[in-house]
Design an enzyme around this catalytic site. Structure first.
Site, PDB file in Angstrom:
ATOM      1  N   HIS A   1     -21.181  24.324   0.344  1.00 21.85           N
ATOM      2  CA  HIS A   1     -22.283  23.647   1.035  1.00 21.85           C
ATOM      3  C   HIS A   1     -21.695  22.747   2.122  1.00 21.85           C
ATOM      4  O   HIS A   1     -20.560  22.263   1.996  1.00 21.85           O
ATOM      5  CB  HIS A   1     -23.073  22.787   0.051  1.00 21.85           C
ATOM      6  CG  HIS A   1     -23.908  23.570  -0.904  1.00 21.85           C
ATOM      7  ND1 HIS A   1     -25.015  23.032  -1.511  1.00 21.85           N
ATOM      8  CD2 HIS A   1     -23.812  24.844  -1.362  1.00 21.85           C
ATOM      9  CE1 HIS A   1     -25.567  23.933  -2.312  1.00 21.85           C
ATOM     10  NE2 HIS A   1     -24.842  25.043  -2.238  1.00 21.85           N
TER      11      HIS A   1
ATOM     12  N   CYS B   1     -24.282  18.557  -4.484  1.00 21.34           N
ATOM     13  CA  CYS B   1     -23.814  17.725  -3.370  1.00 21.34           C
ATOM     14  C   CYS B   1     -23.998  16.240  -3.674  1.00 21.34           C
ATOM     15  O   CYS B   1     -23.156  15.428  -3.295  1.00 21.34           O
ATOM     16  CB  CYS B   1     -24.514  18.136  -2.083  1.00 21.34           C
ATOM     17  SG  CYS B   1     -24.018  19.792  -1.538  1.00 21.34           S
TER      18      CYS B   1
ATOM     19  N   CYS C   1     -28.558  18.635  -2.477  1.00 19.17           N
ATOM     20  CA  CYS C   1     -28.901  19.217  -3.771  1.00 19.17           C
ATOM     21  C   CYS C   1     -28.171  18.447  -4.884  1.00 19.17           C
ATOM     22  O   CYS C   1     -27.353  17.566  -4.595  1.00 19.17           O
ATOM     23  CB  CYS C   1     -28.504  20.691  -3.793  1.00 19.17           C
ATOM     24  SG  CYS C   1     -26.715  20.959  -3.881  1.00 19.17           S
TER      25      CYS C   1
ATOM     26  N   GLU D   1     -22.144  19.664   2.897  1.00 19.38           N
ATOM     27  CA  GLU D   1     -21.708  18.343   2.446  1.00 19.38           C
ATOM     28  C   GLU D   1     -20.346  18.413   1.749  1.00 19.38           C
ATOM     29  O   GLU D   1     -19.477  17.581   1.997  1.00 19.38           O
ATOM     30  CB  GLU D   1     -22.724  17.742   1.452  1.00 19.38           C
ATOM     31  CG  GLU D   1     -24.107  17.557   2.020  1.00 19.38           C
ATOM     32  CD  GLU D   1     -25.047  18.703   1.695  1.00 19.38           C
ATOM     33  OE1 GLU D   1     -26.216  18.432   1.371  1.00 19.38           O
ATOM     34  OE2 GLU D   1     -24.620  19.877   1.767  1.00 19.38           O
TER      35      GLU D   1
END
Length: 154
Positions: free
Chosen positions: A54, A87, A84, A56
């Site tokens: 992801h 993260c 999410c 992040e």
């Protein structure tokens, strides 16, 4: 002269556009320390075949490497979509001071929408969270991407 939240979010949006160009869910992230961008990233799950890739997480890894420290104290994360649960955990564990996101994620948002992981009173670190920066622009990038995916399926 230090940039504004909106200007940093524009940089994260450029990262999101890179992701879209690769067929990735268009989420971009930028980490800033002392007014300097120290990391930029976008989703790479499809390209890397990695569920943890992801924006992040990639940006956090890059920032830790650059600062040669797993603690990102004094840093701010700008991300186009609300983080999410995974993260949010990475944000907590890296000790980022501030998280600034664009649009909410009503399906997986873990800092405001579905959960408030980062403000849980039992955690020993609670970064400041600011949502809604360039919200409409950030949401439009995601909506355009998924509309395009649906059109391709037909």
């Amino acid at each position: 002269m230090e940039m504004t939240h909106e200007q940093y979010m524009e940089l994260a949006l450029k990262e999101a556009e890179k992701a879209a160009g690769l067929g990735e869910v268009p989420i971009g992230a930028v980490i800033v320390k002392d007014g300097q961008v120290i990391a930029k990233a976008h989703n790479m799950r499809e390209q890397w075949l990695d569920a943890t890739a992801h924006a992040e997480v990639i940006a956090i890894r890059e920032a830790c490497e650059k600062l040669r420290n797993w603690r990102l104290s004094g840093c701010t994360l700008y991300v186009t979509v609300e983080p999410c649960p995974m993260c949010a955990g990475a944000i907590y564990n890296s000790r980022l001071d501030t998280v600034i996101f664009g649009c909410r994620d009503n399906r997986a948002g873990a800092v405001e929408s579905l959960f408030n992981v980062l403000s849980h009173p039992l955690l020993n670190h609670q970064p400041q969270v600011i949502g809604g920066i360039l919200e409409d622009k950030c949401a439009a990038v995601v909506k355009k991407f998924f509309a395009s995916c649906r059109a391709e399926e037909k």
